[in-house]
Design a protein around this motif. Structure first.
Motif, PDB file in Angstrom:
ATOM      1  N   THR A  74       0.723  -1.286  -0.184  1.00 34.64           N
ATOM      2  CA  THR A  74      -0.027  -0.084  -0.416  1.00 34.64           C
ATOM      3  C   THR A  74       0.944   1.282  -0.133  1.00 34.64           C
ATOM      4  O   THR A  74       1.811   1.456   0.538  1.00 34.64           O
ATOM      5  N   PRO A  75       0.771   2.237  -1.478  1.00 32.54           N
ATOM      6  CA  PRO A  75       1.242   3.538  -1.241  1.00 32.54           C
ATOM      7  C   PRO A  75       1.385   4.125   0.104  1.00 32.54           C
ATOM      8  O   PRO A  75       0.053   4.068  -0.112  1.00 32.54           O
ATOM      9  N   GLU A  76       2.081   5.292   0.135  1.00 31.30           N
ATOM     10  CA  GLU A  76       1.760   6.518   0.721  1.00 31.30           C
ATOM     11  C   GLU A  76       1.110   7.819   0.253  1.00 31.30           C
ATOM     12  O   GLU A  76       1.120   7.552  -1.013  1.00 31.30           O
ATOM     13  N   VAL A  97       2.112   9.422  -8.946  1.00 31.33           N
ATOM     14  CA  VAL A  97       0.567  10.216  -9.594  1.00 31.33           C
ATOM     15  C   VAL A  97       0.603  11.315  -8.926  1.00 31.33           C
ATOM     16  O   VAL A  97       0.041  11.248  -7.616  1.00 31.33           O
ATOM     17  N   GLU A  98       0.314  11.901  -9.774  1.00 34.51           N
ATOM     18  CA  GLU A  98      -0.330  13.037  -9.141  1.00 34.51           C
ATOM     19  C   GLU A  98      -1.835  13.576  -9.226  1.00 34.51           C
ATOM     20  O   GLU A  98      -2.032  13.118 -10.520  1.00 34.51           O
ATOM     21  N   LEU A  99      -2.329  14.082  -8.524  1.00 31.91           N
ATOM     22  CA  LEU A  99      -3.572  14.308  -8.811  1.00 31.91           C
ATOM     23  C   LEU A  99      -4.082  15.367  -8.176  1.00 31.91           C
ATOM     24  O   LEU A  99      -3.983  15.599  -7.044  1.00 31.91           O
ATOM     25  N   VAL A 118      -3.859  15.345  -4.323  1.00 30.64           N
ATOM     26  CA  VAL A 118      -3.868  13.537  -3.760  1.00 30.64           C
ATOM     27  C   VAL A 118      -2.326  12.884  -4.292  1.00 30.64           C
ATOM     28  O   VAL A 118      -2.415  13.320  -6.045  1.00 30.64           O
ATOM     29  N   PHE A 119      -1.441  12.814  -4.040  1.00 30.21           N
ATOM     30  CA  PHE A 119       0.035  11.915  -4.783  1.00 30.21           C
ATOM     31  C   PHE A 119       0.168  10.730  -3.962  1.00 30.21           C
ATOM     32  O   PHE A 119       0.185  10.365  -2.668  1.00 30.21           O
ATOM     33  N   ILE A 120       0.440   9.950  -5.100  1.00 33.07           N
ATOM     34  CA  ILE A 120       0.447   8.464  -4.727  1.00 33.07           C
ATOM     35  C   ILE A 120       2.122   8.775  -4.734  1.00 33.07           C
ATOM     36  O   ILE A 120       2.228   8.614  -5.815  1.00 33.07           O
ATOM     37  N   ASN A 121       2.897   8.393  -3.863  1.00 35.14           N
ATOM     38  CA  ASN A 121       3.843   7.298  -3.939  1.00 35.14           C
ATOM     39  C   ASN A 121       4.070   6.251  -4.056  1.00 35.14           C
ATOM     40  O   ASN A 121       4.025   5.146  -3.112  1.00 35.14           O
ATOM     41  N   VAL A 122       4.354   6.244  -5.834  1.00 32.06           N
ATOM     42  CA  VAL A 122       5.051   4.977  -6.484  1.00 32.06           C
ATOM     43  C   VAL A 122       5.702   4.997  -7.403  1.00 32.06           C
ATOM     44  O   VAL A 122       5.653   5.254  -8.279  1.00 32.06           O
TER      45      VAL A 122
END
Length: 193
Positions: free
Chosen positions: A5-7, A83-85, A26-30
């Motif tokens: 599960t990413p930060e 991924v930046e949202l 929202v930033f998904i750190n992958v």
């Protein structure tokens, strides 16, 4: 290999009259997940991500959002870091969402992005050309949003301009007593019993 599960980091803005100022960051750190092996889905009540990085690590996360968003007016940007949202909130209103997720239980992987966060009562003072306008934090010219680096620091490093300070330090060293084991040739240090 197990699925990680990413930060996820987030911040928000709100407006009761301007829908373009009513959004979530929202930033998904992958890191190192190529866009070809990433699957990001944005729905009115949730966001999900699945992907595999270049080393074979699998990431997966689903965010059931506190309230509805407008998927058609939301943006996604995939980079080597993640991924930046920018998710447009569906309902206009000055009040911030109290949390990102519908469930009030604390999620260990979700953090506040304090670099983008602005307090609810100070958001009108925030610059209009912040993250949403310059998606990803960069200006239209690809630069760093007009940052004047000359205003960020003090006068530079001591001694960098003319080297005078280095000479003064060498002179000051002559007045200091020698350390044990640093005997100069020709000098004898007497031991005191």
């Amino acid at each position: 290999m197990s699925t990680l599960t990413p930060e996820v980091t987030w911040a928000q803005r709100s407006s009761d009259s301007d829908e373009t100022r009513n959004y979530l960051y929202v930033f998904i750190n992958v890191p190192d997940v190529p866009s070809s092996s990433a699957d990001t889905k944005i729905n009115p009540t949730s966001v999900s991500f699945k992907g595999t990085n270049i080393k074979g690590a699998k990431y997966s996360v689903t965010l059931d959002l506190y309230d509805e968003i407008d998927p058609e007016n939301s943006k996604t940007s995939h980079s080597p870091r993640g991924v930046e949202l920018v998710l447009r909130k569906k309902k206009l209103g000055l009040e911030y969402w109290p949390r990102l997720l519908k469930e009030s239980k604390k999620a260990h992987f979700i953090k506040t992005d304090f670099d983008k966060w602005v307090d609810e009562d100070e958001q009108d003072e925030a610059a209009d050309d912040d993250y949403a306008a310059n998606f990803g934090g960069f200006g239209e010219d690809g630069g760093l949003g007009g940052i004047d680096f000359s205003k960020l620091g003090g006068g530079g490093l001591p001694g960098a301009a003319g080297g005078e300070e280095e000479e003064e330090e060498e002179e000051d060293d002559e007045d200091l007593p020698e350390l044990e084991g640093d005997e100069k040739p020709g000098k004898k240090i007497e031991e005191v019993a």
